[in-house]
Design an enzyme around this catalytic site. Structure first.
Site, PDB file in Angstrom:
ATOM      1  N   THR A  25       0.845  -1.197   0.000  1.00  0.00           N
ATOM      2  CA  THR A  25       0.000   0.000   0.000  1.00  0.00           C
ATOM      3  C   THR A  25       0.879   1.245   0.000  1.00  0.00           C
ATOM      4  O   THR A  25       1.769   1.377   0.837  1.00  0.00           O
ATOM      5  CB  THR A  25      -0.931  -0.040   1.226  1.00  0.00           C
ATOM      6  N   HIS A 178      -7.419 -10.780  -1.588  1.00  0.00           N
ATOM      7  CA  HIS A 178      -6.815 -10.402  -0.298  1.00  0.00           C
ATOM      8  C   HIS A 178      -7.644 -11.055   0.819  1.00  0.00           C
ATOM      9  O   HIS A 178      -8.672 -10.531   1.225  1.00  0.00           O
ATOM     10  CB  HIS A 178      -6.800  -8.885  -0.169  1.00  0.00           C
ATOM     11  N   ASN A 181      -4.655 -10.180   6.710  1.00  0.00           N
ATOM     12  CA  ASN A 181      -4.410  -8.911   7.413  1.00  0.00           C
ATOM     13  C   ASN A 181      -5.627  -8.245   8.038  1.00  0.00           C
ATOM     14  O   ASN A 181      -5.676  -7.021   8.187  1.00  0.00           O
ATOM     15  CB  ASN A 181      -3.686  -7.928   6.479  1.00  0.00           C
ATOM     16  N   TYR A 183      -8.742  -7.903   7.049  1.00  0.00           N
ATOM     17  CA  TYR A 183      -9.778  -7.269   6.226  1.00  0.00           C
ATOM     18  C   TYR A 183     -10.982  -8.214   6.093  1.00  0.00           C
ATOM     19  O   TYR A 183     -11.037  -9.247   6.758  1.00  0.00           O
ATOM     20  CB  TYR A 183      -9.168  -6.828   4.891  1.00  0.00           C
ATOM     21  N   ASN A 238      -4.560  -5.422  12.313  1.00  0.00           N
ATOM     22  CA  ASN A 238      -5.951  -4.962  12.328  1.00  0.00           C
ATOM     23  C   ASN A 238      -6.839  -5.711  13.320  1.00  0.00           C
ATOM     24  O   ASN A 238      -8.037  -5.875  13.110  1.00  0.00           O
ATOM     25  CB  ASN A 238      -6.547  -4.971  10.908  1.00  0.00           C
TER      26      ASN A 238
HETATM   27  C1  8OZ Z   1      -0.410  -0.897   5.114  1.00  0.00           C
HETATM   28  C2  8OZ Z   1      -1.225   0.225   5.209  1.00  0.00           C
HETATM   29  C3  8OZ Z   1      -2.524   0.143   4.787  1.00  0.00           C
HETATM   30  C4  8OZ Z   1      -3.030  -1.061   4.284  1.00  0.00           C
HETATM   31  C5  8OZ Z   1      -2.416  -4.768   4.268  1.00  0.00           C
HETATM   32  C6  8OZ Z   1      -3.527  -3.457   2.582  1.00  0.00           C
HETATM   33  O1  8OZ Z   1      -1.838  -4.795   5.362  1.00  0.00           O
HETATM   34  C7  8OZ Z   1      -2.743  -3.458   3.650  1.00  0.00           C
HETATM   35  C8  8OZ Z   1      -2.207  -2.183   4.203  1.00  0.00           C
HETATM   36  C9  8OZ Z   1      -0.905  -2.077   4.631  1.00  0.00           C
HETATM   37  O2  8OZ Z   1      -2.737  -5.791   3.682  1.00  0.00           O
END
Ligand code: 8OZ
Length: 369
Positions: A25, A178, A181, A183, A238
């Protein structure tokens, strides 16, 4: 014995070497539209066996950060088309990472200023980035609402449409889902974030359902051989956590095995951090064995903190592809540098997220010091 620099087949993708640009990112896409500068950045790195783009939102609901690109409007697709053309001119291969952030978002980024969506109405203890007075600023994520059961088919269709547009309109060689992480898809997988009591929560089978429906829909639409998926069994990124990740992820890869995917991409340990977590042990060899035993033939891609020595060891140990993140920020010619054992440029953290060419397209190659 193959080396990092030998070609390899990943599904339908014939790759010149086993070195992969990890998805990174960079927050340089104002209004979510890829720019000519991004085309230059990716073209500079086209000697990678495979490039995975930065995470790219499949819908406005899937957006969670300022200035990250999307893949749902015609201007976004046109912007990406310039990227893929520039990469293909350099002989590279590039897939786009399909992203729905779920609860890792803020009302300001959501359609109509609504709440971000999630498996359950549990706020992630994590930050997102908004632009305040022109400056990227960390802010708390907004409280999410739980997705209704009848909204889930639409999410699957949105992923599928994004995958089709990615290859048919934007010219990508494939897509990476994806699933990592913290999400949306990872939120559904892990019981710290998913407390649903319908068919998408509770048992492992139920928590894996959305990720598998998305993957099957995409594989049906563009072909499994052009579809990869990224998973992060134990990352604390996250604020996601599962109480028993080994059987969960063993189940997921067994279910993925018959889809003939191009690759499975595994983040080992904490994303961008330690490769081993004492409090979250995980057996990655057992995960790969579960996939192969179920007939999975996709390339096995590993990621997190690799240098040349560790990467060569991984390839000797049966990994097919190794994804490099931070070293690729600072070394557009990473393949050549690793091949020649040349010193690496150090990445500048201050320019990772947001800004322009500085710290993005201005890192020197060996031939251009
Ligand atoms: C860093 C900052 C914002 C998003 C991920 C898409 O960790 C990200 C991400 C990484 O997969």
């Amino acid at each position: 014995m193959p080396s990092l620099f030998d070609s390899v087949q990943a599904g339908d993708l014939q790759l010149a070497n086993r070195i992969v640009l990890a998805p990174l990112t960079r927050n340089r896409a104002p209004d979510a539209i890829p720019t000519p500068l991004m085309a230059e950045y990716y073209a500079q790195r086209a000697s990678a066996g495979l490039m995975i783009t930065e995470a790219t939102a499949i819908s406005q609901q899937g957006q969670g950060y300022a200035d990250v690109p999307g893949l749902y409007g015609s201007e976004q697709l046109d912007g990406w088309k310039q990227v893929t053309e520039a990469v293909h001119e350099e002989g590279g291969k590039i897939v786009v990472q399909l992203w729905h952030v779920g609860r890792v978002s803020h009302r300001e980024l959501q359609p109509g200023g609504g709440q971000p969506v999630a498996p359950s109405a549990i706020t992630a203890k994590t930050k997102t980035v908004l632009i305040r007075d022109g400056v990227p600023t960390f802010v708390d994520t907004s409280a999410p609402r739980a997705l209704r059961l009848e909204e889930l088919p639409d999410i699957v269709h949105t992923y599928q449409a994004a995958a089709r547009n990615a290859v048919e309109t934007a010219g990508f060689d494939g897509v990476e889902i994806h699933g990592a992480n913290g999400y949306l898809l990872d939120q559904f997988l892990k019981n710290g974030a998913n407390q649903r009591s319908d068919d998408y929560g509770g048992s492992i089978k139920n928590r894996a359902r959305l990720l598998l429906e998305v993957t099957r829909a995409i594989a049906d639409s563009i072909g499994g051989g052009r579809t990869g998926i990224r998973l992060s069994p134990v990352t604390p990124a996250n604020d996601v956590h599962d109480s028993d990740p080994q059987p969960l992820f063993d189940y997921v890869v067994r279910q993925l095995a018959p889809l003939n995917l191009a690759y499975i991409h595994i983040i080992e340990g904490a994303t961008g951090g330690p490769r081993e977590l004492a409090e979250r042990p995980f057996d990655y060899a057992a995960l790969k064995a579960a996939y192969r035993a179920a007939g999975g033939r996709g390339a096995w891609m590993v990621n997190n903190g690799y240098d040349k020595a560790l990467a060569e060891q991984a390839v000797k140990g049966g990994a097919d592809l190794v994804a490099f993140g931070k070293p690729y920020i600072a070394n557009p010619d990473l393949v050549e540098r690793l091949f020649r054992n040349a010193p690496l440029n150090e990445p500048d953290k201050a320019t990772f997220y947001g800004g322009g060419a500085e710290g993005y397209t201005d890192y020197p190659t060996l031939s251009n010091k």
